[in-house]
Design an enzyme around this catalytic site. Sequence first.
Site, PDB file in Angstrom:
ATOM      1  N   GLU A   1       0.809  -1.227   0.000  1.00 23.89           N
ATOM      2  CA  GLU A   1       0.000   0.000   0.000  1.00 23.89           C
ATOM      3  C   GLU A   1       0.837   1.270   0.000  1.00 23.89           C
ATOM      4  O   GLU A   1       1.720   1.450   0.840  1.00 23.89           O
ATOM      5  CB  GLU A   1      -0.939   0.008   1.215  1.00 23.89           C
ATOM      6  CG  GLU A   1      -1.867   1.219   1.231  1.00 23.89           C
ATOM      7  CD  GLU A   1      -2.997   1.095   2.236  1.00 23.89           C
ATOM      8  OE1 GLU A   1      -3.699   2.101   2.448  1.00 23.89           O
ATOM      9  OE2 GLU A   1      -3.182  -0.005   2.807  1.00 23.89           O
TER      10      GLU A   1
ATOM     11  N   LYS B   1      -8.615  -1.259   1.072  1.00 28.30           N
ATOM     12  CA  LYS B   1      -9.654  -1.662   2.020  1.00 28.30           C
ATOM     13  C   LYS B   1     -10.521  -2.714   1.343  1.00 28.30           C
ATOM     14  O   LYS B   1     -11.037  -2.493   0.252  1.00 28.30           O
ATOM     15  CB  LYS B   1     -10.540  -0.478   2.423  1.00 28.30           C
ATOM     16  CG  LYS B   1     -10.081   0.257   3.656  1.00 28.30           C
ATOM     17  CD  LYS B   1     -10.310  -0.562   4.888  1.00 28.30           C
ATOM     18  CE  LYS B   1      -9.606   0.066   6.083  1.00 28.30           C
ATOM     19  NZ  LYS B   1      -8.743  -0.873   6.750  1.00 28.30           N
TER      20      LYS B   1
END
Length: 407
Positions: free
Chosen positions: A218, A234
């Site tokens: 990420e 997410k």
Amino acid sequence: MDFAKSTERMRGDGPDVVETLPGLGVRVPAAPPGCRGTLVERSRWQWRPADGGDPAARAEEFLAAHGLPLHDLARPAARHDATGVCGAALYVSAAAGATLVGAPAGAANPAPALPEVAVVVYGHGPAAPRPTAPPGAPWWRGDWAESWTPRQHADAVTAVRAAIGRGDVYQVNLVGHAAARYTGDPLPALGRLAALPGARYGGTLVGPGWAIGCASPETLVELADGRLITRPIKGTRPATAAGRAELLASAKERAEHVMIVDLERNDLARVARTGSVRVDELFAVRRWCDLWQAESTVSAAVADGLGLADLLRAVCPGGSVTGAPKLAALERVAALEPVGRGASMGALGWVAPGRIDLGLTIRTAAVDADRVHVWAGGGITWGSDPDAEVAEAAAKAAPVRAALAAR
């Protein structure tokens, strides 16, 4: 202990300046690939809360004093000097990020040897082979001791749902911790972790008596061609055809994801040119190890005069590992998590004039003198099932723990 002997305080430049012994190698996440073989540490600064001051401002000042002015990120970078300073590794813990935004730092760091901020400046030197070390104890890792039981984790999820029901928060990211005793040199094990499939920010950072290994996919924040970019993740499912279809069809996962995208848009808007924030990609499903994850890309034009310190205050700690609203979510985190986040859920990567690339330290481990630490968690919404959230955190931790197993 092998690892303790591999690092030591070496120079008298003040209490914050340390240097690792030659031969440990430079494998910092996001370091320029063409320079990695020739990077040589020149100076280092570390920060802990007892040191006082604003850690973001102090980091920016330290970098400027060592040839890396980052007070105006919109300014075009000078041509890369192959004989001068290359750039710096930058690590900012989740607790330091909370400090930057005025939120409670939470429980104590379970690895107190770790600083909360570290900056390591690198120049170029001749490539040298890593010296052969005398044989030491083989790597051995004991059983994991968890910071909470599955029942306690599930009860924390229930407490977050109650806070959402009261209107205190919309979403909170809960993180658990585990530690295990070890003997031997931990760096090869951390290297295996950094090489996991999908680890966009795979790498290590080593200090005196501590080390961090990162397998994060990420992007917390990247500066490229005058634009700031963040890629929040997410939503998680097993990396099967059925798992992918389930992730794409899940209203709960999409709602959780969109909340964080909105939060990241707001974070970037604080440091961007007015009207330049955009969502370039929404809810793209990508693979990390044996999991599917949903990722979006948000970008914005960097504002004139924006410095590194203000950028860190805007994006740390990352919204995907806090929740929304950020300050209220951090208050819940501090109240519910029994062990500090340590090296996890912070930032680690590379900074230089004209180039910033910091990964969010999910899928991350740390070692101190005798223990290895791991963390994992997930975002909790009103639609969360406590037992499912416990299982998701375990699935995220499994590849990290496997990489750290004895071999």
